[in-house]
Scaffold this active site. Structure first.
Site, mmCIF file in Angstrom:
data_model
loop_
_atom_site.group_PDB
_atom_site.id
_atom_site.type_symbol
_atom_site.label_atom_id
_atom_site.label_comp_id
_atom_site.label_asym_id
_atom_site.label_seq_id
_atom_site.Cartn_x
_atom_site.Cartn_y
_atom_site.Cartn_z
ATOM 1 N N CYS A 3 7.735 2.169 5.254
ATOM 2 C CA CYS A 3 6.696 2.123 6.337
ATOM 3 C C CYS A 3 6.250 3.302 7.208
ATOM 4 C CB CYS A 3 6.710 0.978 7.508
ATOM 5 S SG CYS A 3 6.615 -0.664 6.588
ATOM 6 N N PHE A 28 3.060 -6.505 12.366
ATOM 7 C CA PHE A 28 4.119 -5.436 12.932
ATOM 8 C C PHE A 28 5.400 -6.000 12.944
ATOM 9 C CE2 PHE A 28 0.161 -6.022 15.365
ATOM 10 C CZ PHE A 28 -0.548 -4.809 15.353
ATOM 11 N N LEU A 29 5.870 -6.101 11.579
ATOM 12 C CA LEU A 29 7.191 -6.814 11.364
ATOM 13 C C LEU A 29 8.202 -5.588 11.290
ATOM 14 C CD1 LEU A 29 6.785 -9.148 8.441
ATOM 15 C CD2 LEU A 29 6.243 -9.613 10.894
ATOM 16 N N GLU A 49 11.950 -4.825 9.821
ATOM 17 C CA GLU A 49 12.948 -5.425 8.792
ATOM 18 C C GLU A 49 14.081 -5.782 9.687
ATOM 19 O OE1 GLU A 49 13.454 -3.638 5.077
ATOM 20 O OE2 GLU A 49 11.556 -2.818 5.240
ATOM 21 N N THR A 87 0.886 -1.143 -0.126
ATOM 22 C CA THR A 87 -0.101 -0.097 -0.080
ATOM 23 C C THR A 87 0.830 1.226 -0.065
ATOM 24 O OG1 THR A 87 -0.092 0.044 2.481
ATOM 25 C CG2 THR A 87 -1.845 -1.195 1.061
ATOM 26 N N LEU A 107 15.463 6.190 21.018
ATOM 27 C CA LEU A 107 15.915 7.602 21.579
ATOM 28 C C LEU A 107 17.298 7.798 21.150
ATOM 29 C CD1 LEU A 107 14.210 7.725 25.231
ATOM 30 C CD2 LEU A 107 13.680 9.075 23.128
ATOM 31 N N ALA A 114 19.351 9.997 18.703
ATOM 32 C CA ALA A 114 19.302 11.211 17.914
ATOM 33 C C ALA A 114 20.143 10.688 16.569
ATOM 34 C CB ALA A 114 19.688 12.321 18.490
#
Length: 447
Positions: free
Chosen positions: A271, A160-161, A163, A93, A261, A263
């Protein structure tokens, strides 16, 4: 009688899901409309790099010596309809060209092509990430098209894969979410996921809209967390603080947690960026656009990080133009343990510097082929040391383990100048500085 499972779409999500379903003991038939992909999968090969996936595939694909033979592939919709009891729709999608909205054409086409062949009791299960409200619309379309009528149901089961961890995430999910309209649909999905449920994976039963919202909500939260720490890096830059120590300190609060967290140059991939944009677009259609206006700033912070890394590189080279300067870029993929370069911040930074006249050489452990196809005009090297040879500045832009384990002294002998910019805050500043490098990262003290 044991359930038979089909998987529609055999890209990253579909190939992983098909192999995992075979591993869980089901007979599985995968379908795709691309002949080359079907041929490749039939040989037990995958068209992308995902740790453990090819081994799992070869363990189950029919016709491979020593395999269980539980997994086959086809291009025939009628065969899929005849074979399966539960049909997982795993097609792409993407973001619409020139818009924030999600392109539903592949999902619509897959559901319609399948539905007209479904005669008996069947469950169609959407796994693709879709705008909320899509399941209601698709359920009505299936009812309209399927010869089996009311015996053909729809459920929604978001993926909820991550990579790099997709196989483990499918076999041992941290949660299974199902949007259903009947006890029968819930019972079938409990049967499909019986093994991970028995192993302790939570099984969350919801309505259609909630199931559709779970994935986009989760991705929006993660994107917010990444952009938050990147915004803090900007403040640390201005105030002389250290964003790495700041992240460590706030991460000890278990309400906040340490993950996401770090940076750096921000998120990319196929996604997070397109999902938060599609979420904003859909909220606007529903008249709830004010609820998600913060996501526009999240997206903006994220994209700004790339430009800031380009400016950091310019400063490291004396503040003038890039023309004639040699720049080494370590990393091309949007994250480590993947060959995915879709919307990669690393390649975006490399491309920007190249367009401004820099001589850019890129090295990535797994993403070189895909990077070359996307950015053929960049220079490419076969190793980190070759990429760095003669470089005036080195940019570390994807946090591969291979890069963390590099010998700074050996690299320093190859580079023209020992200047490294850590776009992922993943290297050890002390180690690099001891080897004579000028180390710089966003939101970190210069020494």
């Amino acid at each position: 009688m044991a359930l038979k499972i089909t998987v529609i779409g055999t890209g990253y999500l579909g190939a992983t899901h098909a192999a995992a379903m075979a591993e869980l003991g089901f007979e599985v038939l995968g379908l795709d409309v691309v002949p080359e992909k079907i041929e490749m999968l039939g040989r037990g090969q995958v068209p992308m790099f995902e740790p453990g996936l090819e081994d799992l595939l070869r363990k189950h694909v029919a016709g491979i010596e020593g395999s269980t033979g539980r997994l086959r592939f086809t291009m025939d919709w009628a065969e899929v309809a005849e074979f399966g009891d539960v049909h997982f729709v795993c097609v792409n999608t993407p973001q619409k060209h020139g818009e924030y909205a999600c392109d539903m054409s592949y999902v619509d086409s897959a559901v319609e092509s399948l539905a007209k062949h479904l005669r008996g009791p069947n469950l169609v299960v959407g796994k693709s990430t879709v705008p909320v409200g899509s399941a209601d619309r698709l359920a009505a379309r299936i009812l309209e098209l399927a010869p089996g009528g009311g015996e053909v149901e729809l459920a929604w089961n978001p993926e909820f894969l991550r990579e790099g961890f997709a196989v483990d995430d499918t076999l041992h999910p941290d949660r299974i979410v199902v949007g259903v309209r009947s006890e029968r649909a819930e019972k079938l999905l409990r049967e499909v996921y019986a093994t991970p449920i028995a192993d302790g994976s939570p099984f969350v039963v919801t309505d259609f809209p909630t199931a559709e919202l779970v994935k986009t909500s989760a991705n929006s939260f993660l994107a917010t967390k990444i952009s938050f720490i990147n915004a803090m890096a900007e403040v640390c830059e201005a105030a002389g603080g250290d964003v790495a120590r700041l992240a460590e300190a706030i991460g000890h609060d278990d309400r906040i947690g340490k993950k996401f967290l770090r940076a750096g140059i921000g998120f990319g991939g196929g996604c997070l960026p397109k999902d938060i944009r599609a979420f904003m677009a859909r909220a606007g259609e529903l008249g709830a656009d004010q609820a998600l206006t913060f996501l526009r700033e999240i997206d903006s912070i994220n994209m700004r990080q790339r430009g800031q890394m380009v400016e950091l590189a310019r400063q490291a080279l004396g503040g003038g133009p890039f023309l004639g300067k040699r720049v080494a870029v370590l990393g091309a993929t949007f994250k480590p343990d993947s060959d995915d370069v879709r919307d990669s911040p690393a390649l975006n930074v490399a491309g920007q510097i190249h367009l401004q006249g820099g001589q850019v050489t890129v090295y990535d452990p797994k993403g070189m082929g895909n990077a070359r196809r996307l950015f053929p005009t960049l220079g490419y090297a076969d190793s980190a040391i070759e990429a760095v040879r003669g470089a005036d500045v080195v940019l570390h832009l994807t946090e591969w383990r291979e890069f963390r384990e590099l010998d700074p002294r050996a690299l320093g002998e190859a580079a023209a100048a020992r200047v490294i910019l850590d776009g992922r805050n993943a290297l050890d500043p002390e180690l690099w500085r001891k080897a004579g490098w000028s180390y710089r990262a966003m939101g970190r003290p210069t020494a």
